[in-house]
Design a protein around this motif. Structure first.
Motif, PDB file in Angstrom:
ATOM      1  N   LEU A  62       0.817  -1.294   0.203  1.00 58.74           N
ATOM      2  CA  LEU A  62      -0.043  -0.009  -0.015  1.00 58.74           C
ATOM      3  C   LEU A  62       0.876   1.323   0.067  1.00 58.74           C
ATOM      4  CD1 LEU A  62      -2.841   1.218   0.117  1.00 58.74           C
ATOM      5  CD2 LEU A  62      -2.529   1.115   2.784  1.00 58.74           C
ATOM      6  N   VAL A  63       0.897   1.835  -1.097  1.00 59.99           N
ATOM      7  CA  VAL A  63       1.982   3.129  -1.303  1.00 59.99           C
ATOM      8  C   VAL A  63       1.384   4.387  -1.814  1.00 59.99           C
ATOM      9  CG1 VAL A  63       3.848   1.484  -1.793  1.00 59.99           C
ATOM     10  CG2 VAL A  63       2.457   2.320  -3.650  1.00 59.99           C
ATOM     11  N   LYS A  64       1.528   5.522  -1.444  1.00 52.85           N
ATOM     12  CA  LYS A  64       1.103   6.758  -1.878  1.00 52.85           C
ATOM     13  C   LYS A  64       2.215   7.624  -2.665  1.00 52.85           C
ATOM     14  CE  LYS A  64      -1.713  10.531   0.192  1.00 52.85           C
ATOM     15  NZ  LYS A  64      -1.943  11.194   1.447  1.00 52.85           N
ATOM     16  N   GLY A  65       1.857   7.980  -3.928  1.00 47.87           N
ATOM     17  CA  GLY A  65       2.514   8.644  -4.653  1.00 47.87           C
ATOM     18  C   GLY A  65       1.735   9.091  -6.003  1.00 47.87           C
ATOM     19  N   LEU A  66       2.757   9.296  -6.965  1.00 49.83           N
ATOM     20  CA  LEU A  66       2.472   9.618  -8.306  1.00 49.83           C
ATOM     21  C   LEU A  66       2.996   8.246  -9.108  1.00 49.83           C
ATOM     22  CD1 LEU A  66       3.185  13.357  -8.649  1.00 49.83           C
ATOM     23  CD2 LEU A  66       0.981  12.219  -8.080  1.00 49.83           C
ATOM     24  N   LEU A  67       1.927   7.871 -10.102  1.00 52.85           N
ATOM     25  CA  LEU A  67       2.558   6.853 -10.908  1.00 52.85           C
ATOM     26  C   LEU A  67       2.073   7.190 -12.518  1.00 52.85           C
ATOM     27  CD1 LEU A  67       2.955   3.536 -11.222  1.00 52.85           C
ATOM     28  CD2 LEU A  67       0.642   3.268 -11.274  1.00 52.85           C
ATOM     29  N   ASP A  68       3.205   7.119 -13.138  1.00 52.20           N
ATOM     30  CA  ASP A  68       3.045   7.724 -14.892  1.00 52.20           C
ATOM     31  C   ASP A  68       2.534   6.457 -15.556  1.00 52.20           C
ATOM     32  OD1 ASP A  68       5.252   6.233 -15.383  1.00 52.20           O
ATOM     33  OD2 ASP A  68       6.729   7.785 -15.597  1.00 52.20           O
ATOM     34  N   GLN A  69       2.340   6.965 -16.869  1.00 55.21           N
ATOM     35  CA  GLN A  69       1.972   5.831 -17.778  1.00 55.21           C
ATOM     36  C   GLN A  69       2.742   4.585 -18.011  1.00 55.21           C
ATOM     37  OE1 GLN A  69       1.010   8.093 -21.427  1.00 55.21           O
ATOM     38  NE2 GLN A  69      -0.876   8.517 -20.535  1.00 55.21           N
ATOM     39  N   ASN A  70       4.171   5.018 -17.573  1.00 54.36           N
ATOM     40  CA  ASN A  70       5.257   3.650 -17.682  1.00 54.36           C
ATOM     41  C   ASN A  70       5.224   3.150 -16.299  1.00 54.36           C
ATOM     42  OD1 ASN A  70       5.907   4.643 -20.727  1.00 54.36           O
ATOM     43  ND2 ASN A  70       6.965   6.124 -19.664  1.00 54.36           N
ATOM     44  N   GLU A  71       4.282   3.099 -15.540  1.00 48.30           N
ATOM     45  CA  GLU A  71       4.276   2.607 -14.256  1.00 48.30           C
ATOM     46  C   GLU A  71       5.742   2.923 -13.585  1.00 48.30           C
ATOM     47  OE1 GLU A  71       3.450  -1.471 -14.418  1.00 48.30           O
ATOM     48  OE2 GLU A  71       1.262  -1.138 -14.854  1.00 48.30           O
ATOM     49  N   ILE A  72       6.020   4.292 -13.628  1.00 45.34           N
ATOM     50  CA  ILE A  72       7.360   4.908 -12.770  1.00 45.34           C
ATOM     51  C   ILE A  72       6.599   5.378 -11.654  1.00 45.34           C
ATOM     52  CG2 ILE A  72       9.118   6.208 -12.794  1.00 45.34           C
ATOM     53  CD1 ILE A  72       9.438   3.528 -14.405  1.00 45.34           C
ATOM     54  N   PHE A  73       6.915   4.878 -10.477  1.00 48.24           N
ATOM     55  CA  PHE A  73       6.307   5.378  -9.182  1.00 48.24           C
ATOM     56  C   PHE A  73       7.181   6.221  -8.487  1.00 48.24           C
ATOM     57  CE2 PHE A  73       5.145   5.123  -4.579  1.00 48.24           C
ATOM     58  CZ  PHE A  73       3.915   5.531  -4.769  1.00 48.24           C
ATOM     59  N   GLU A  74       6.678   7.364  -7.936  1.00 48.68           N
ATOM     60  CA  GLU A  74       7.679   8.406  -7.130  1.00 48.68           C
ATOM     61  C   GLU A  74       6.605   8.621  -5.816  1.00 48.68           C
ATOM     62  OE1 GLU A  74       8.514  13.138  -6.879  1.00 48.68           O
ATOM     63  OE2 GLU A  74       7.640  12.263  -8.780  1.00 48.68           O
ATOM     64  N   ALA A  75       7.005   8.383  -4.755  1.00 47.06           N
ATOM     65  CA  ALA A  75       6.221   8.401  -3.210  1.00 47.06           C
ATOM     66  C   ALA A  75       6.497   9.772  -2.857  1.00 47.06           C
ATOM     67  CB  ALA A  75       7.239   7.652  -2.510  1.00 47.06           C
TER      68      ALA A  75
END
Length: 483
Positions: free
Chosen positions: A283-296
């Protein structure tokens, strides 16, 4: 909410005064599983090694292509203890005599053939392997006959019996299979026999109704959602007459609501995902782009982030991201920041038992769902049945193939399983649209009229025809042959 009612509910739960309806007509019988006092030290060691081989990827006994979680392994071990208890009783064995060979007969194959010096010796070794298969089949038949007569087991349990014997067989024969001759134990007669028995057991289980009366558990999807909405209302800080609720009472309500809401507002996952939910991991919180690169990021969205080891079918569906709906953020964040601490958890999982321990078993979390749905609706709904309820509701209301495929992916199962297992509509209801469409075709109605102006493809027509019974298909073909 009324304080007196709340107090009575707590007292009822503490004293176990709730009488849940029975979902089967079977009577409870005396346990027959093997006890620790009934096994030798050698058998105990073998069972420990078998469990280690199932769950430990670093085990020296590499007899399984895929490791399983401890949660999956323990029911297999429980079944194995029962089968050992049955064979001890049926063969009148002492504790010292009993071993795994009494369930799955063992005859060396590869190791014995390497020592063979003549053709006749090799033939005797091969014959011994076939006899081991026959002996194992005889043992299986005896056990199943006893279980059917004395324990009135359901055919789905028979399938479980054979599956466990297959696990034991792979453990017994892992040094005897020759990968140069055959893959996945294809050269071991015992295993080939058990695979055929498993295929037949699955067919038997497929053609009989479930042992439990599902009507005592089933909720239509809107009924389940009403439960979710009601549980949200129960998260209030005060009773209806203004008295403040205790912090533990509010925490209990918030956790209960979140469990239901995560099953009702997202594609319902298996309960293991909720039990293992952990902030910063799954369970994480952040931003996920279209390439599934996640930034918390604190100002981001909440996501379920599941790696292939985090759920049952992860090896098939791999890494997955599912976004938590915004509507759940207030209660989710209040739970994490405030209410969860009321139970002084000794772990990092999102959900916790009130004694501070994690939910370790499927039944731990499922009992919350069963007790709550029984309180609100009188039904004993299970966590896994919720998945069936959604699929059936959508199928019943004509959800598109595209939607159902997307849902299958989100719920980590195949469209085949979705159709054959999760769709609980009765057969007459499943084939009704196909019957209507094909009859209209036979009566000469244009295809475009049947699809709102859109032309049916050959594949779509074929799919509809496949749903008909053999007799109906024959009648249709006969009509098509007429001049």
């Amino acid at each position: 909410m009324n304080l007196a009612i709340d107090a009575l509910v707590q007292l009822r739960n503490q004293l176990k005064l709730v009488q849940y309806p029975r979902t089967t007509t079977r009577t409870r019988q005396e346990a027959y599983a093997l006890g620790t006092e009934d096994m030798s030290s050698a058998l105990r060691e073998a069972l420990d090694n078998l469990l280690d081989a199932m769950v430990n990827r670093h085990s020296d006994i590499n007899c399984f292509r895929n490791k399983v979680s401890l949660e999956t392994a323990m029911p297999r071990m429980a079944m194995l203890y029962r089968l050992l208890g049955a064979v001890k009783k049926l063969k009148k064995l002492s504790a010292e005599e009993l071993n795994l060979d009494h369930l799955v007969s063992f005859a060396p194959c590869k190791t014995a053939l390497r020592r063979a010096r003549t053709y006749d010796e090799a033939r005797l070794i091969e014959q011994a392997a076939l006899e081991a298969a026959e002996q194992t089949q005889e043992t299986l038949t005896t056990i199943l006959k006893w279980l059917r007569k004395e324990r009135q087991i359901h055919p789905s349990t028979e399938k479980g019996v054979v599956e466990v014997l297959l696990v034991v067989a792979k453990f017994q024969y892992f040094q005897e299979t020759d990968s140069l001759k055959a893959k996945n134990y294809g050269d071991i007669p015992v295993i080939l026999m058990l695979r055929q028995e498993l295929k037949e057991a699955k067919e038997r289980a497929k053609n009989v109704p479930p042992a439990a009366d599902e009507s005592l558990k089933w909720l239509d999807w809107p009924e389940f959602l009403k439960c979710v909405h009601h549980l949200e209302e129960e998260c209030r800080l005060t009773y209806s007459y203004g008295l403040e609720r205790s912090a533990t009472a509010v925490a209990r309500s918030v956790q209960r609501y979140l469990v239901f809401a995560l099953l009702g507002y997202m594609p319902p996952d298996r309960q293991r995902t909720l039990r293992d939910l952990e902030v910063g991991k799954t369970l994480v919180k952040g931003l996920l782009d279209q390439n599934e690169i996640f930034e918390a990021r604190e100002d981001g969205k909440w996501y379920f982030h599941l790696m292939k080891t985090d759920y049952k079918t992860g090896k098939t569906y791999g890494e997955q991201w599912l976004m938590v709906p915004d509507i759940l953020y207030p209660h989710l964040e209040a739970w994490l920041d405030q209410w969860r601490d009321q139970f002084s958890p000794s772990h990092n999982f999102v959900f916790t038992q009130e004694n501070g321990k994690p939910y370790k078993k499927a039944s731990d979390l499922s009992n919350i769902i069963r007790r709550t749905t029984h309180r609100l609706t009188g039904k004993l709904t299970t966590s896994h049945l919720i998945r069936h309820m959604l699929i059936t509701y959508l199928k019943r209301h004509g959800a598109s193939d595209e939607v159902m495929k997307s849902l299958a992916n989100a719920m980590h199962h195949s469209t085949k399983m979705q159709t054959e297992i999760y769709d609980r509509r009765p057969q007459f209801e499943k084939v009704a649209p196909a019957q209507e469409l094909v009859l209209k075709l036979a009566m000469g109605e244009p295809v475009a009229n049947l699809m709102g102006g859109r032309s049916l493809t050959v594949e779509e027509i074929a799919q509809q025809i496949r749903q008909l019974s053999p007799g109906e298909r024959q009648r249709l073909l006969a009509m098509l042959k007429q001049p």
